[in-house]
Design an enzyme around this catalytic site. Structure first.
Site, PDB file in Angstrom:
ATOM      1  CG  ASN A  82      -2.330   0.604   0.779  1.00 15.91           C
ATOM      2  OD1 ASN A  82      -2.384   1.735   0.319  1.00 15.91           O
ATOM      3  ND2 ASN A  82      -3.415  -0.139   0.957  1.00 15.91           N
ATOM      4  CG  HIS A 108       1.749  -1.919  -3.952  1.00 15.36           C
ATOM      5  ND1 HIS A 108       1.103  -2.040  -2.740  1.00 15.36           N
ATOM      6  CD2 HIS A 108       0.758  -1.960  -4.899  1.00 15.36           C
ATOM      7  CE1 HIS A 108      -0.196  -2.167  -2.938  1.00 15.36           C
ATOM      8  NE2 HIS A 108      -0.435  -2.109  -4.238  1.00 15.36           N
ATOM      9  CG  HIS A 182      -1.458  -6.406  -5.756  1.00 13.47           C
ATOM     10  ND1 HIS A 182      -2.402  -6.295  -6.752  1.00 13.47           N
ATOM     11  CD2 HIS A 182      -1.351  -5.179  -5.196  1.00 13.47           C
ATOM     12  CE1 HIS A 182      -2.832  -5.049  -6.808  1.00 13.47           C
ATOM     13  NE2 HIS A 182      -2.216  -4.352  -5.860  1.00 13.47           N
ATOM     14  CD  GLU A 321      -4.046  -5.037  -2.698  1.00 11.63           C
ATOM     15  OE1 GLU A 321      -2.968  -4.521  -2.344  1.00 11.63           O
ATOM     16  OE2 GLU A 321      -4.890  -4.446  -3.406  1.00 11.63           O
TER      17      GLU A 321
END
Length: 361
Positions: A82, A108, A182, A321
């Site tokens: 994130n 990420h 992911h 996720e």
């Protein structure tokens, strides 16, 4: 149930490095293909109630596409999943600067996150179930993160309908870490893409994190009660998606962290249940993580071609996720992402698949 494992070459990157593919399968159950680039799930075949197999995740056929058409398809995300606001956080009184890749923010893990790395195969076998363990050493200063981190992800078929993912990491210096998977899922199958918005989703989360225009959480968790974010009872994703809500306008759909707990659980618990009525396929996600990012595929824009010659459009797949809460390194009020030197980060998630009679109505 008998299990099988195969190791083949998936392809070669432009720089000459070879990417391997490991296939794990259980008779009458799942068939998963994992590639060493990004430790990614490249394909996941799941049976419906009649035993008909379909690949339920987006991916590419060419390893180079994972680098030049970066969509995080099926990837292992790290060092921190994130977003981190402003490309910085403070750790023990020192300001740490991280390479940005989404405006002024980090997404990420930065421009060369774990999804862009070539992992090594550390172990694989069929006893007691088909499994593979992949490893990666991320050097001190990688993307700006402190500490040399040694990370592993173990994929295991723990029964014919269950894929387990176990993440571990250690560091020689205090740092932050938060890994996740992911995968872009469409339980109807990605061989012939159709919208995922008819799927029914349930998440046992009482709160979610509202975001600002840059998708950084702007305040403390909000209650889902009497909002479009209440998935405590299963509902079709499309039901509220067209509503002119400020949050859905900001993110062009759902792209929010749902708060499952204020710290990691001791063992995986139900985080989400996804059902595709037309095929009958069901996916239950169990995780020990405190947050779950639900992304409704808002930025899939038909700009890249994936497997089977299919072009993914907005809403053709979704992500669930399990992870830390976004921007946790900058938010002492959020569950901590801190990893002390010498300690071990652990994260386990289980994707459990089943099928029921299709709803043809």
């Amino acid at each position: 149930m008998a299990g099988t494992i195969e190791r083949t070459t998936f392809g070669v990157l432009k720089d000459g490095r070879s990417v391997d593919c490991i296939r794990l399968a259980q008779d009458g159950g799942l068939d998963v293909r994992i590639i060493t680039l990004g430790a990614a799930v490249q394909a996941l075949f799941v049976p419906d109630a009649g035993g008909m197999m379909a690949d339920v995740v987006l991916g590419y056929d060419d390893p180079e596409d994972y680098r030049v058409k970066r969509q995080f398809f099926g990837a292992t995300i790290g060092r921190f999943s994130n977003r981190i606001a402003g490309g910085r956080f403070e750790l023990d009184g020192k300001v740490i600067h991280i390479a940005t890749n989404e405006g002024k923010n980090v997404l990420h893990g930065g421009p060369e996150g774990f999804d862009q790395k070539l992992w090594t195969i550390e172990d694989l076998g069929t006893e007691p179930e088909p499994f593979v363990r992949l490893g990666l050493v991320s050097p001190d200063g990688d993307q700006g993160f402190p500490g040399e981190v040694t990370a592993t992800v173990t994929y295991r078929l723990t029964n014919p309908g269950e894929l387990s993912m176990r993440y571990e990491a250690t560091s020689d210096r205090t740092t932050v870490i938060g890994m996740t998977h992911h995968g872009y899922f469409n339980l109807g199958g990605v061989e012939h893409l159709r919208s995922v918005l008819d799927h029914r989703l349930q998440m046992p989360a009482d709160h979610y994190l509202a975001v600002a225009s840059d998708l950084i959480p702007e305040e403390s968790p909000r209650s889902v009660a009497d909002t479009l974010f209440d998935f405590r009872e299963a509902k079709p994703i499309m039901r509220d998606l067209r509503t002119a809500d400020d949050q859905l306008l900001t993110t062009k759909g759902y792209d929010h962290c749902f708060c499952l707990a204020d710290k990691p659980h001791q063992a995986p618990r139900l985080a989400a249940r996804l059902h595709h009525p037309a095929s009958g396929r069901v996916m239950e996600l169990h995780s020990d993580q405190p947050g779950l990012q639900f992304y409704s595929g808002n930025m899939l824009n038909a700009g890249v071609a994936g497997k089977y010659g299919q072009i993914a459009r907005q809403g053709d797949a979704l992500c669930l996720e399990p992870q830390s809460w976004p921007n946790a390194p900058n938010r002492p009020d959020f569950p901590s992402a801190r990893l002390e030197a010498g300690e071990t980060y652990r994260h386990q998630s289980i994707y459990r698949f089943s099928a029921q009679a299709p709803d043809l109505g």
